[in-house]
Design a protein around this motif. Structure first.
Motif, PDB file in Angstrom:
ATOM      1  N   LYS A   1       0.827  -1.202   0.000  1.00  0.00           N
ATOM      2  CA  LYS A   1       0.000   0.000   0.000  1.00  0.00           C
ATOM      3  C   LYS A   1       0.866   1.259   0.000  1.00  0.00           C
ATOM      4  O   LYS A   1       1.860   1.341   0.715  1.00  0.00           O
ATOM      5  CB  LYS A   1      -0.928   0.001   1.225  1.00  0.00           C
ATOM      6  CG  LYS A   1      -2.058  -1.010   1.118  1.00  0.00           C
ATOM      7  CD  LYS A   1      -3.036  -0.868   2.276  1.00  0.00           C
ATOM      8  CE  LYS A   1      -4.198  -1.861   2.113  1.00  0.00           C
ATOM      9  NZ  LYS A   1      -5.180  -1.734   3.208  1.00  0.00           N
ATOM     10  N   GLY A   2       0.459   2.194  -0.843  1.00  0.00           N
ATOM     11  CA  GLY A   2       1.197   3.450  -0.933  1.00  0.00           C
ATOM     12  C   GLY A   2       2.390   3.403  -1.848  1.00  0.00           C
ATOM     13  O   GLY A   2       3.056   4.415  -2.073  1.00  0.00           O
ATOM     14  N   LYS A   3       2.690   2.210  -2.405  1.00  0.00           N
ATOM     15  CA  LYS A   3       3.855   2.075  -3.289  1.00  0.00           C
ATOM     16  C   LYS A   3       3.476   1.429  -4.622  1.00  0.00           C
ATOM     17  O   LYS A   3       4.296   0.783  -5.270  1.00  0.00           O
ATOM     18  CB  LYS A   3       4.950   1.240  -2.608  1.00  0.00           C
ATOM     19  CG  LYS A   3       5.558   1.880  -1.381  1.00  0.00           C
ATOM     20  CD  LYS A   3       6.677   1.012  -0.811  1.00  0.00           C
ATOM     21  CE  LYS A   3       7.296   1.644   0.422  1.00  0.00           C
ATOM     22  NZ  LYS A   3       8.375   0.777   0.990  1.00  0.00           N
ATOM     23  N   ALA A   4       2.223   1.592  -5.003  1.00  0.00           N
ATOM     24  CA  ALA A   4       1.766   0.949  -6.242  1.00  0.00           C
ATOM     25  C   ALA A   4       2.562   1.408  -7.445  1.00  0.00           C
ATOM     26  O   ALA A   4       2.863   0.617  -8.350  1.00  0.00           O
ATOM     27  CB  ALA A   4       0.277   1.237  -6.457  1.00  0.00           C
ATOM     28  N   ASP A   5       2.923   2.701  -7.492  1.00  0.00           N
ATOM     29  CA  ASP A   5       3.668   3.206  -8.641  1.00  0.00           C
ATOM     30  C   ASP A   5       5.014   2.505  -8.773  1.00  0.00           C
ATOM     31  O   ASP A   5       5.367   2.013  -9.854  1.00  0.00           O
ATOM     32  CB  ASP A   5       3.853   4.726  -8.540  1.00  0.00           C
ATOM     33  CG  ASP A   5       4.403   5.182  -7.190  1.00  0.00           C
ATOM     34  OD1 ASP A   5       4.507   4.353  -6.258  1.00  0.00           O
ATOM     35  OD2 ASP A   5       4.719   6.386  -7.079  1.00  0.00           O
ATOM     36  N   PHE A   6       5.764   2.398  -7.676  1.00  0.00           N
ATOM     37  CA  PHE A   6       7.065   1.729  -7.720  1.00  0.00           C
ATOM     38  C   PHE A   6       6.924   0.224  -7.937  1.00  0.00           C
ATOM     39  O   PHE A   6       7.648  -0.375  -8.735  1.00  0.00           O
ATOM     40  CB  PHE A   6       7.849   1.987  -6.430  1.00  0.00           C
ATOM     41  CG  PHE A   6       8.512   3.327  -6.395  1.00  0.00           C
ATOM     42  CD1 PHE A   6       9.433   3.706  -7.355  1.00  0.00           C
ATOM     43  CD2 PHE A   6       8.209   4.220  -5.384  1.00  0.00           C
ATOM     44  CE1 PHE A   6      10.042   4.953  -7.324  1.00  0.00           C
ATOM     45  CE2 PHE A   6       8.811   5.470  -5.344  1.00  0.00           C
ATOM     46  CZ  PHE A   6       9.727   5.842  -6.317  1.00  0.00           C
ATOM     47  N   PHE A   7       5.996  -0.398  -7.202  1.00  0.00           N
ATOM     48  CA  PHE A   7       5.885  -1.854  -7.284  1.00  0.00           C
ATOM     49  C   PHE A   7       5.470  -2.311  -8.678  1.00  0.00           C
ATOM     50  O   PHE A   7       6.047  -3.268  -9.227  1.00  0.00           O
ATOM     51  CB  PHE A   7       4.891  -2.383  -6.252  1.00  0.00           C
ATOM     52  CG  PHE A   7       4.711  -3.873  -6.333  1.00  0.00           C
ATOM     53  CD1 PHE A   7       5.640  -4.724  -5.759  1.00  0.00           C
ATOM     54  CD2 PHE A   7       3.627  -4.427  -7.016  1.00  0.00           C
ATOM     55  CE1 PHE A   7       5.493  -6.114  -5.852  1.00  0.00           C
ATOM     56  CE2 PHE A   7       3.473  -5.801  -7.110  1.00  0.00           C
ATOM     57  CZ  PHE A   7       4.414  -6.647  -6.528  1.00  0.00           C
ATOM     58  N   ASN A   8       4.472  -1.682  -9.266  1.00  0.00           N
ATOM     59  CA  ASN A   8       4.015  -2.101 -10.598  1.00  0.00           C
ATOM     60  C   ASN A   8       5.115  -1.922 -11.641  1.00  0.00           C
ATOM     61  O   ASN A   8       5.315  -2.782 -12.507  1.00  0.00           O
ATOM     62  CB  ASN A   8       2.765  -1.318 -10.997  1.00  0.00           C
ATOM     63  CG  ASN A   8       1.519  -1.809 -10.277  1.00  0.00           C
ATOM     64  OD1 ASN A   8       1.453  -2.955  -9.835  1.00  0.00           O
ATOM     65  ND2 ASN A   8       0.523  -0.945 -10.151  1.00  0.00           N
ATOM     66  N   GLN A   9       5.828  -0.800 -11.572  1.00  0.00           N
ATOM     67  CA  GLN A   9       6.952  -0.605 -12.478  1.00  0.00           C
ATOM     68  C   GLN A   9       8.019  -1.671 -12.231  1.00  0.00           C
ATOM     69  O   GLN A   9       8.624  -2.206 -13.163  1.00  0.00           O
ATOM     70  CB  GLN A   9       7.575   0.783 -12.282  1.00  0.00           C
ATOM     71  CG  GLN A   9       6.688   1.940 -12.709  1.00  0.00           C
ATOM     72  CD  GLN A   9       6.775   2.219 -14.205  1.00  0.00           C
ATOM     73  OE1 GLN A   9       7.202   1.382 -14.993  1.00  0.00           O
ATOM     74  NE2 GLN A   9       6.329   3.404 -14.592  1.00  0.00           N
ATOM     75  N   ALA A  10       8.235  -1.977 -10.950  1.00  0.00           N
ATOM     76  CA  ALA A  10       9.294  -2.911 -10.573  1.00  0.00           C
ATOM     77  C   ALA A  10       9.036  -4.318 -11.100  1.00  0.00           C
ATOM     78  O   ALA A  10       9.929  -4.950 -11.678  1.00  0.00           O
ATOM     79  CB  ALA A  10       9.443  -2.945  -9.048  1.00  0.00           C
ATOM     80  N   ILE A  11       7.825  -4.819 -10.914  1.00  0.00           N
ATOM     81  CA  ILE A  11       7.558  -6.204 -11.305  1.00  0.00           C
ATOM     82  C   ILE A  11       7.568  -6.346 -12.835  1.00  0.00           C
ATOM     83  O   ILE A  11       8.034  -7.356 -13.374  1.00  0.00           O
ATOM     84  CB  ILE A  11       6.240  -6.716 -10.683  1.00  0.00           C
ATOM     85  CG1 ILE A  11       6.151  -8.248 -10.823  1.00  0.00           C
ATOM     86  CG2 ILE A  11       5.022  -6.028 -11.273  1.00  0.00           C
ATOM     87  CD1 ILE A  11       5.049  -8.875  -9.997  1.00  0.00           C
TER      88      ILE A  11
END
Length: 346
Positions: free
Chosen positions: A170-180
């Protein structure tokens, strides 16, 4: 969760510097996502840069002519993306005053925007807590968690979206989605991934079970259809030629091409001569005829292979509705026709 944290850390250290990652502008993010569907970054990046130069805002894109949009898209393939892109730009510019919706659910109401693109815009532009699921995500999750669901099956998207939601911080959707997605593109690649140097070498279920090369499971593609195109490159006394817009549904809708004869199988040169005479493409007398390419050019699309021959046909007099080559080159073409025109320096 350890998986999510490691992934984000890896991304911050290994991510590529791409222009759409340096902004939260939903127009720029949307443009990049549409362009990169079924397209490698290396291929799509030059198109993205040309598009953003030609159409820096959604209003610029909306006010452009469709042919201008298709010409800039020429060679990128899947041209329905360009036509839908143009329609969506008009919807945003003229119906929403240039403002993209600010939530996943609202974005889904835009023409040509499905679940993947809506999630990408919502998370990258607005950091909404929604997972993005594309081919790279299917691959990473199926290997890490040993998911044997056929990703081409009807329920796969829902299953993997639910799984992605459970690991989305939560709160890191931008980084996580780009990351995966980046991890799937650079590290957890389809063939021969570098597993010994992977951050998940001790926790990836597929690696432990020696199943990396078996996942994700995907049913076989449909049989490729073979099609046979004979293009007629007319030329008159003024060195004008004939072109027409391909208006029928299917491949290359609204792109330009030479008059064409499509046959069910490979046809002999003698049969082509008969077909040309029977079709009555022009009223002019033919004075010279010959092949540019005796061996067919095989142009491969996702579900069909086009076997193409170009015929040189010189006629007496002036062609009705003829077009000079300078004007012709400004038209949007399928890349195989554009390359032909460039090769023979018309």
């Amino acid at each position: 969760m350890k998986f999510s944290n490691l992934l984000v850390q890896w991304y911050l250290q290994n991510k590529r510097d791409l222009p759409w990652r340096n902004t939260t502008n939903p127009y720029i993010i949307w443009l990049s996502e549409i362009m990169l569907q079924q397209t490698r970054v290396a291929q799509g990046l030059p198109y993205f840069l040309r598009f953003t130069e030609a159409f820096p805002t959604v209003f610029d894109l909306a006010n452009a002519e469709e042919e201008e949009v298709l010409k800039l898209w020429q060679g990128l393939g899947y041209y329905s993306r360009a036509r839908n892109l143009h329609k969506t730009a008009k919807q945003v510019a003229f119906e929403l005053n240039g403002e993209f919706p600010k939530s996943y659910k609202e974005l889904l109401h835009l023409k040509g925007i499905g679940e993947y693109t809506a999630a990408a815009i919502a998370s990258f532009a607005y950091n909404e807590n929604v997972p993005v699921v594309d081919g790279n995500v299917f691959r990473v999750l199926s290997r890490y968690f040993d998911v044997e669901t056929d990703i081409a099956s009807s329920g796969a998207k829902k299953e993997f979206t639910q799984l992605a939601t459970t690991v989305l911080p939560k709160g890191k959707a931008d980084f996580f989605n780009q990351a995966i997605m980046e991890f799937g593109a650079l590290q957890c690649v389809p063939k021969n991934p570098d597993c010994p140097n992977c951050i998940f070498k001790d926790s990836c279920a597929a690696l432990q079970k020696k199943k990396v090369d078996q996942l994700p499971i995907k049913s076989k593609k449909a049989k490729v259809r073979q099609r046979f195109f004979t293009y007629l490159v007319f030329s008159d006394d003024d060195n004008q030629t004939l072109l027409h817009k391909r208006t029928q549904k299917g491949i290359w809708h609204n792109l330009y091409e030479f008059p064409v004869i499509e046959t069910e199988e490979i046809t002999t040169d003698e049969n082509v001569l008969v077909l040309i005479q029977n079709q009555n493409f022009v009223n002019n007398t033919i004075r010279e005829i010959g092949l540019y390419n005796p061996e067919a050019i095989v142009h491969k699309l996702s579900h069909q292979h086009l076997n193409i021959k170009f015929w040189k046909i010189k006629v007496n007099g002036k062609l009705e509705n003829g077009m000079n080559w300078k004007s012709a080159k400004k038209m949007p073409f399928p890349i195989v026709i554009f390359n032909f025109i460039e090769k023979y320096s018309f």
